[in-house]
Design a protein around this motif. Sequence first.
Motif: not given
Length: 198
Positions: A64-80
Motif C-alpha cells: 500500500k505504501g507504493a501503489m499508484f493509479a495506472e491504466d496499464y493492464s498487461e502482465m507485470v513480471i518480476v522473476k528470479n
Amino acid sequence: MPFSKDLKYDPAITEALAENYTSIIEGAGEDVNREGLLKTPERASKAMQFLTQGYEQDAEAILKGAMFAEDYSEMVIVKNIEFYSLCEHHLLPFFGKAHIAYIPEGYIVGLSKIPRVVDVFARRFQVQERLTDQILNSIQKTLNPMGVAVVIEAQHMCMMMRGVQKQASVTTTSAFTGAFKSERTRNEFLKLITSDLT
C-alpha cells in the motif's frame, strides 16, 4: 521497516535465545567455554532474530505504501527473486527463486515492493507451499489485480544434508488467481519466466 543487517535486537530476547543455544551446544556434547564457541550462543541468537524478522513486517502495508493509479493492464513480471527461509520442520534453510506476475486493474505497485513481500514471508518458519500461497494472497488482496501468479523453485537443506540426502533435487510450487487460471495466460507467464530475453 526494511530488512536490514542492522536490525535492532531486543536484549531480553537475545539473552533468552542465547541461553537456549548454550543448552543446545552442550547437549550436542561440546564445551561451550571453548574459545571458538564463547560468543556462538549470542551470535546464533542474533542470527535467528534476523532470519525471522518477517514476523515484524506487514506485507500489505509495504504494498500500500507504493501503489499508484495506472491504466496499464498487461502482465507485470518480476522473476528470479532470490530468497532464504527456514523449514519449520527441522529449522534448516531452504532457498531458491520466486517468480511473480500480476495483471493490474487500476493500480500498479513499485517493483521493489514485490521482492520485499517475498522476504516478509520467507523470513519466518515456513513450508514452501504456504510461502507460495501467502505471497499470492497478499498481492491479490492488496492490489486486487485481474490475477496473480507465483512460482517458487527451491532447494531444501533438510533433504540435502540429512534424510534422503539428495543434493540435486529442486522443489517447485505454484499458485494462480483470476486471469492466470486461464491456460493461455498461465502458459504465457510460464514461458516468460523460463526464457532469457536479454
